[in-house]
Design a protein around this motif. Structure first.
Motif, PDB file in Angstrom:
ATOM      1  N   THR A 117      -8.697  -6.933  -8.208  1.00 15.48           N
ATOM      2  CA  THR A 117      -7.434  -6.891  -8.303  1.00 15.48           C
ATOM      3  C   THR A 117      -6.797  -6.175  -7.206  1.00 15.48           C
ATOM      4  OG1 THR A 117      -5.686  -6.315  -9.939  1.00 15.48           O
ATOM      5  CG2 THR A 117      -7.337  -4.929  -9.687  1.00 15.48           C
ATOM      6  N   PHE A 118      -5.651  -6.182  -7.088  1.00 14.54           N
ATOM      7  CA  PHE A 118      -4.828  -5.108  -6.135  1.00 14.54           C
ATOM      8  C   PHE A 118      -4.338  -3.927  -6.909  1.00 14.54           C
ATOM      9  CE2 PHE A 118      -4.696  -8.438  -2.722  1.00 14.54           C
ATOM     10  CZ  PHE A 118      -4.964  -7.405  -1.667  1.00 14.54           C
ATOM     11  N   PHE A 119      -4.398  -2.716  -6.296  1.00 13.59           N
ATOM     12  CA  PHE A 119      -3.767  -1.470  -6.963  1.00 13.59           C
ATOM     13  C   PHE A 119      -3.303  -0.690  -5.603  1.00 13.59           C
ATOM     14  CE2 PHE A 119      -4.525   2.807  -8.894  1.00 13.59           C
ATOM     15  CZ  PHE A 119      -3.127   2.800  -9.384  1.00 13.59           C
ATOM     16  N   ARG A 120      -1.997  -0.280  -5.717  1.00 14.82           N
ATOM     17  CA  ARG A 120      -1.623   0.539  -4.651  1.00 14.82           C
ATOM     18  C   ARG A 120      -1.992   0.030  -3.098  1.00 14.82           C
ATOM     19  NH1 ARG A 120       0.211   5.672  -5.344  1.00 14.82           N
ATOM     20  NH2 ARG A 120       0.988   5.930  -7.798  1.00 14.82           N
TER      21      ARG A 120
ATOM     22  N   ILE B 296     -12.909   2.516   1.281  1.00  8.93           N
ATOM     23  CA  ILE B 296     -12.105   3.959   1.231  1.00  8.93           C
ATOM     24  C   ILE B 296     -12.380   4.786  -0.168  1.00  8.93           C
ATOM     25  CG2 ILE B 296     -10.482   3.158   2.942  1.00  8.93           C
ATOM     26  CD1 ILE B 296      -8.433   2.886   0.575  1.00  8.93           C
ATOM     27  N   ARG B 297     -12.852   4.221  -1.259  1.00  8.48           N
ATOM     28  CA  ARG B 297     -13.124   4.652  -2.588  1.00  8.48           C
ATOM     29  C   ARG B 297     -14.330   3.969  -3.244  1.00  8.48           C
ATOM     30  NH1 ARG B 297      -7.671   4.484  -1.762  1.00  8.48           N
ATOM     31  NH2 ARG B 297      -6.636   6.620  -1.660  1.00  8.48           N
ATOM     32  N   GLU B 298     -15.062   4.786  -3.715  1.00  8.08           N
ATOM     33  CA  GLU B 298     -16.106   4.313  -4.853  1.00  8.08           C
ATOM     34  C   GLU B 298     -16.496   5.133  -5.541  1.00  8.08           C
ATOM     35  OE1 GLU B 298     -20.884   2.999  -4.226  1.00  8.08           O
ATOM     36  OE2 GLU B 298     -19.467   2.598  -2.536  1.00  8.08           O
ATOM     37  N   VAL B 299     -16.329   4.531  -6.995  1.00 10.93           N
ATOM     38  CA  VAL B 299     -16.794   5.333  -8.341  1.00 10.93           C
ATOM     39  C   VAL B 299     -17.528   4.568  -9.102  1.00 10.93           C
ATOM     40  CG1 VAL B 299     -14.557   6.701  -8.306  1.00 10.93           C
ATOM     41  CG2 VAL B 299     -14.700   4.371  -9.485  1.00 10.93           C
ATOM     42  N   LYS B 300     -18.417   5.388  -9.887  1.00  7.81           N
ATOM     43  CA  LYS B 300     -19.571   4.534 -10.653  1.00  7.81           C
ATOM     44  C   LYS B 300     -19.641   5.308 -12.143  1.00  7.81           C
ATOM     45  CE  LYS B 300     -24.056   2.472 -11.117  1.00  7.81           C
ATOM     46  NZ  LYS B 300     -24.421   2.908 -12.330  1.00  7.81           N
TER      47      LYS B 300
ATOM     48  N   ARG C 208       0.667  -1.275   0.288  1.00 10.78           N
ATOM     49  CA  ARG C 208       0.178  -0.058  -0.002  1.00 10.78           C
ATOM     50  C   ARG C 208       1.134   1.464  -0.032  1.00 10.78           C
ATOM     51  NH1 ARG C 208      -1.501  -2.456   4.740  1.00 10.78           N
ATOM     52  NH2 ARG C 208      -3.946  -2.659   3.974  1.00 10.78           N
ATOM     53  N   ASN C 209       0.102   2.292  -0.664  1.00 15.85           N
ATOM     54  CA  ASN C 209       0.654   3.646  -0.764  1.00 15.85           C
ATOM     55  C   ASN C 209       2.413   3.972  -1.059  1.00 15.85           C
ATOM     56  OD1 ASN C 209      -1.802   4.160   0.111  1.00 15.85           O
ATOM     57  ND2 ASN C 209      -1.070   4.265   2.302  1.00 15.85           N
TER      58      ASN C 209
ATOM     59  N   ARG D 297      -4.360  10.692  -3.342  1.00 16.96           N
ATOM     60  CA  ARG D 297      -5.125   9.569  -2.577  1.00 16.96           C
ATOM     61  C   ARG D 297      -6.586   9.645  -2.905  1.00 16.96           C
ATOM     62  NH1 ARG D 297      -2.261   7.061   1.651  1.00 16.96           N
ATOM     63  NH2 ARG D 297      -0.128   8.407   2.064  1.00 16.96           N
ATOM     64  N   LYS D 298      -6.849  10.217  -4.084  1.00 15.64           N
ATOM     65  CA  LYS D 298      -8.286  10.109  -4.905  1.00 15.64           C
ATOM     66  C   LYS D 298      -8.201   9.155  -6.101  1.00 15.64           C
ATOM     67  CE  LYS D 298     -10.332  14.294  -2.753  1.00 15.64           C
ATOM     68  NZ  LYS D 298     -10.790  15.694  -2.886  1.00 15.64           N
ATOM     69  N   LEU D 299      -9.086   8.698  -6.569  1.00 16.18           N
ATOM     70  CA  LEU D 299      -9.137   7.849  -7.725  1.00 16.18           C
ATOM     71  C   LEU D 299      -9.982   8.633  -8.793  1.00 16.18           C
ATOM     72  CD1 LEU D 299      -8.298   5.099  -8.918  1.00 16.18           C
ATOM     73  CD2 LEU D 299     -10.587   4.345  -8.403  1.00 16.18           C
ATOM     74  N   GLU D 300      -9.115   9.022  -9.834  1.00 15.40           N
ATOM     75  CA  GLU D 300      -9.442   9.809 -10.948  1.00 15.40           C
ATOM     76  C   GLU D 300      -9.457   9.082 -12.226  1.00 15.40           C
ATOM     77  OE1 GLU D 300      -7.442  13.513 -10.885  1.00 15.40           O
ATOM     78  OE2 GLU D 300      -8.293  14.252  -8.900  1.00 15.40           O
ATOM     79  N   CYS D 301     -10.544   9.200 -13.185  1.00 17.41           N
ATOM     80  CA  CYS D 301     -10.607   8.638 -14.407  1.00 17.41           C
ATOM     81  C   CYS D 301      -9.862   9.583 -15.447  1.00 17.41           C
ATOM     82  CB  CYS D 301     -11.954   8.313 -14.788  1.00 17.41           C
ATOM     83  SG  CYS D 301     -12.045   7.631 -16.489  1.00 17.41           S
ATOM     84  N   VAL D 302      -8.720   9.206 -16.006  1.00 15.18           N
ATOM     85  CA  VAL D 302      -7.772  10.190 -16.615  1.00 15.18           C
ATOM     86  C   VAL D 302      -8.051   9.878 -18.167  1.00 15.18           C
ATOM     87  CG1 VAL D 302      -6.057  10.866 -14.866  1.00 15.18           C
ATOM     88  CG2 VAL D 302      -5.788   8.897 -16.442  1.00 15.18           C
ATOM     89  N   GLU D 303      -8.535   8.889 -18.495  1.00 19.13           N
ATOM     90  CA  GLU D 303      -8.650   8.652 -20.033  1.00 19.13           C
ATOM     91  C   GLU D 303      -9.863   7.505 -20.225  1.00 19.13           C
ATOM     92  OE1 GLU D 303      -5.541   8.503 -23.798  1.00 19.13           O
ATOM     93  OE2 GLU D 303      -4.866   7.811 -21.833  1.00 19.13           O
ATOM     94  N   VAL D 304     -10.466   7.464 -21.436  1.00 22.17           N
ATOM     95  CA  VAL D 304     -11.371   6.549 -21.842  1.00 22.17           C
ATOM     96  C   VAL D 304     -11.287   6.056 -23.040  1.00 22.17           C
ATOM     97  CG1 VAL D 304     -13.805   5.970 -21.901  1.00 22.17           C
ATOM     98  CG2 VAL D 304     -13.076   7.577 -20.023  1.00 22.17           C
ATOM     99  N   PHE D 305     -10.962   4.715 -23.326  1.00 16.19           N
ATOM    100  CA  PHE D 305     -10.846   4.216 -24.655  1.00 16.19           C
ATOM    101  C   PHE D 305     -12.300   3.525 -25.082  1.00 16.19           C
ATOM    102  CE2 PHE D 305      -6.401   3.406 -23.046  1.00 16.19           C
ATOM    103  CZ  PHE D 305      -5.942   4.742 -23.472  1.00 16.19           C
ATOM    104  N   GLN D 306     -12.856   4.073 -26.164  1.00 17.30           N
ATOM    105  CA  GLN D 306     -14.026   3.413 -26.858  1.00 17.30           C
ATOM    106  C   GLN D 306     -13.580   2.297 -27.340  1.00 17.30           C
ATOM    107  OE1 GLN D 306     -16.869   3.986 -25.591  1.00 17.30           O
ATOM    108  NE2 GLN D 306     -16.440   6.003 -24.537  1.00 17.30           N
ATOM    109  N   ILE D 307     -14.210   1.058 -27.203  1.00 18.19           N
ATOM    110  CA  ILE D 307     -13.979  -0.240 -27.755  1.00 18.19           C
ATOM    111  C   ILE D 307     -15.144  -0.723 -28.716  1.00 18.19           C
ATOM    112  CG2 ILE D 307     -13.043  -2.615 -27.651  1.00 18.19           C
ATOM    113  CD1 ILE D 307     -11.048  -0.484 -26.610  1.00 18.19           C
ATOM    114  N   LYS D 308     -14.825  -1.385 -29.883  1.00 17.45           N
ATOM    115  CA  LYS D 308     -16.140  -1.628 -30.750  1.00 17.45           C
ATOM    116  C   LYS D 308     -17.092  -2.662 -29.964  1.00 17.45           C
ATOM    117  CE  LYS D 308     -13.648  -0.942 -35.097  1.00 17.45           C
ATOM    118  NZ  LYS D 308     -13.013  -1.573 -36.234  1.00 17.45           N
ATOM    119  N   GLU D 309     -16.737  -3.508 -29.086  1.00 19.46           N
ATOM    120  CA  GLU D 309     -17.733  -4.416 -28.738  1.00 19.46           C
ATOM    121  C   GLU D 309     -17.387  -4.485 -27.217  1.00 19.46           C
ATOM    122  OE1 GLU D 309     -17.064  -8.221 -30.542  1.00 19.46           O
ATOM    123  OE2 GLU D 309     -16.086  -7.236 -32.292  1.00 19.46           O
ATOM    124  N   ALA D 310     -18.516  -5.315 -26.368  1.00 19.59           N
ATOM    125  CA  ALA D 310     -18.386  -5.452 -24.780  1.00 19.59           C
ATOM    126  C   ALA D 310     -17.022  -6.164 -24.591  1.00 19.59           C
ATOM    127  CB  ALA D 310     -19.335  -6.227 -24.299  1.00 19.59           C
ATOM    128  N   VAL D 311     -16.188  -5.610 -23.606  1.00 20.32           N
ATOM    129  CA  VAL D 311     -15.015  -6.038 -22.996  1.00 20.32           C
ATOM    130  C   VAL D 311     -15.098  -7.176 -21.978  1.00 20.32           C
ATOM    131  CG1 VAL D 311     -12.725  -5.708 -22.107  1.00 20.32           C
ATOM    132  CG2 VAL D 311     -13.782  -3.865 -23.389  1.00 20.32           C
TER     133      VAL D 311
END
Length: 548
Positions: free
Chosen positions: A275-278, A303-307, A101-102, A342-356
């Motif tokens: 998964t694990f991240f930080r 500690i974090r929740e995004v939708k 962590r951290n 210490r905040k989770l931010e979406c910095v980029e979005v990739f659009q894919i042709k089909e469901a991942v």
């Protein structure tokens, strides 16, 4: 300086420890190569506090200060000594590092070669103190306060590394005799990964030279823990080679698992990705929510929740550097997440042709598995290429720039991501009896590839290519198909269509079924980390077990 010396004689233990730490740091700057009365007094206060069983606050302060004698701090002032030592021990995998962590593994302090000279000066000062320091450290390791024992382990690992580089064999052997039994307790599954790696580093350095005979007295359980650590650090692998040479015997494998965690809150649907991240456990849910859990022992706090995904989060992957987390979704997008202040931010979005369904990353390229196709997405050019349209690819694993694909015709394909060359590792099986079968899961572990479908097959990747058939096979009962699989040093974990709420436990070496874990409801994701097997269920619960 004289004011600090006066504080050493205060009645408040915490003030004495604070003054001793400042005095020691200042004295090392002014007089790095010699002893002084000030330095001796400061060290005496720290060791007295560390040995105390009466004031846990002062003991914890002393342990914290001593754990940072190596002087490794991030740009923001956080202690990175444990991370620096873990890196020296060979913890290089981005997925392994993200269990701690951290820590920003790109921080300049972890690349700084000048740390060594400062660290050596402190180590020489400790060598001058000798036995009293080792004895106090032993008492700190025995503390029932988790933070205190952890900090003492960090100090012990730092000292072991420095003693090995300085060639101080006498005090190293004494430290081995005094500290080893307390250190090996930190090797076992259930401890944090950095603790286990640092404990392994201690064993490696303290048992070098005269201490080698102490390796022979390690319990079967300790040797088992070293074997399980062999995929994390080369030090564990070398220790096992030594013990196996002097004590050749079949390794003991404990197949008993105990549950250590059950977390979850209703309302978001099934837990579909883990998964694990930080150092935090990230969970993706059916309704598009991503939650981060801070796990300490058997307790966990959100500690974090995004939708931001509109549909189910189906998979996670780490960026090439391990600095960013990527999430794939049935909403035909991949989002890039960054931890900022210490905040989770979406910095980029990739659009894919089909469901991942699943994806992995190599350099600038993302290999995406959808319901119908395999896509190669270029992040810089925002372009997409399609591969294996007629193969009905069902599973994907990527390593060293090569994607391994399990197909609906039971063939295994290899795609070189850089040059786009294709190799058929195993040809299709053409039979009416297997028309409804496929390779639903591919897992890479060390240099082996495991494929799961109506049976589990495994072999070294080079042998797959040479022989076009597996080295080992684990048959499943008729009508049973593997839906998900995870592989660790001792075990292969399976979930199957006939018992969707159960994880089967198989011995990896013997291909023998030895147990099962019940999740209580249908399992929708499985994940392994630090010898822990996690599963997510359709009710949104996350459960976890460790081998004893």
């Amino acid at each position: 300086m004289h004011t600090l010396v006066a504080c050493l004689h205060q009645t408040e233990p915490e003030q004495r420890v604070l003054a001793a730490n400042l005095l020691l740091q200042l004295d090392m700057l002014e007089n790095p190569d010699g002893r002084s009365v000030f330095k001796d007094e400061a060290v005496e206060v720290l060791l007295e506090s560390l040995s105390s069983q009466e004031n846990f606050t002062a003991q914890a302060l002393a342990a914290s200060f001593l754990s940072n004698l190596g002087g490794t701090y991030s740009w923001s002032g956080e202690s990175y000594t444990a991370a620096w030592l873990s890196k020296k021990a060979g913890l290089t995998s981005k997925s392994h590092r993200n269990m701690i962590r951290n820590i920003d593994w790109q921080d300049a302090c972890l690349q700084d070669t000048e740390i060594n000279s400062w660290s050596n000066k402190f180590a020489r000062a400790i060598i001058g103190i000798g036995v009293p320091f080792i004895s106090a450290l032993a008492k700190g390791l025995q503390s029932k306060v988790k933070g205190t024992s952890h900090d003492c382990l960090v100090c012990a690992a730092w000292l072991a590394s420095e003693l090995a580089s300085l060639g101080e064999n006498d005090i190293r052997y004494y430290a081995c005799e005094i500290l080893l039994l307390d250190i090996v307790h930190h090797l076992h599954p259930g401890n944090e990964l950095d603790e286990r790696v640092l404990a392994c580093m201690c064993v490696y350095n303290y048992t070098s030279g005269k201490g080698k005979q102490k390796l022979m007295s390690l319990s079967e359980g300790s040797r088992e823990s070293l074997r399980r650590l062999s995929s994390f650090t080369w030090m564990a692998e070398e220790l096992l080679q030594v013990t196996d040479y002097y004590l050749p015997r079949k390794p003991r494998v404990s197949c008993v698992h105990t549950q250590i965690l059950e977390i979850g809150q209703p309302g978001n649907g099934a837990a579909t990705a883990i998964t694990f991240f930080r150092g935090q456990l990230f969970v993706g849910y059916f309704n598009g929510t991503i939650r981060a859990w801070d796990i300490k022992g058997q307790r966990a706090v959100i500690i974090r929740e995004v939708k931001e995904h509109k549909k189910a989060v189906t998979c996670f992957a780490l960026s090439e550097t391990g600095q960013n987390l990527l999430s794939g979704s049935a909403d035909k997008s991949i989002r890039v997440w960054k931890m900022a202040q210490r905040k989770l931010e979406c910095v980029e979005v990739f659009q894919i042709k089909e469901a991942v369904q699943k994806f992995d990353i190599y350099g600038d390229k993302i290999i995406v598995l959808t319901h119908k196709n395999v896509l190669k997405f270029s992040c810089s050019a925002r372009s997409t290429q399609t591969f294996y349209k007629s193969k009905h690819v069902k599973s994907l694993a990527l390593s060293q720039g090569k994607a391994y694909l399990g197909c609906g015709d039971l063939s295994i394909q290899e795609l070189d991501v850089s040059v786009e060359s294709k190799i058929e590792i195993r040809a299709p099986t053409r039979s009416w009896r297997i028309s409804k079968q496929s390779i639903s899961s591919i897992v890479l572990y060390k240099d082996w590839m495991y494929c799961g479908g109506s049976q589990v097959e495994g072999s070294a990747i080079k042998d797959w290519k040479r022989r076009c058939k597996p080295t080992m096979t684990m048959p499943m009962p008729k009508g049973t198909n593997v839906e998900a699989m995870a592989v660790v040093e001792d075990f292969i974990y399976l979930t199957c269509n006939k018992s969707p709420s159960v994880i089967q436990i198989w011995l990896r070496e013997k291909q023998q079924k030895v147990g099962r874990l019940s999740a209580g409801s249908k399992i929708t994701s499985i994940f392994t980390a630090n010898d822990i097997i996690f599963c997510g269920t359709e009710t949104g619960l996350i459960k976890a077990w460790i081998p004893l």
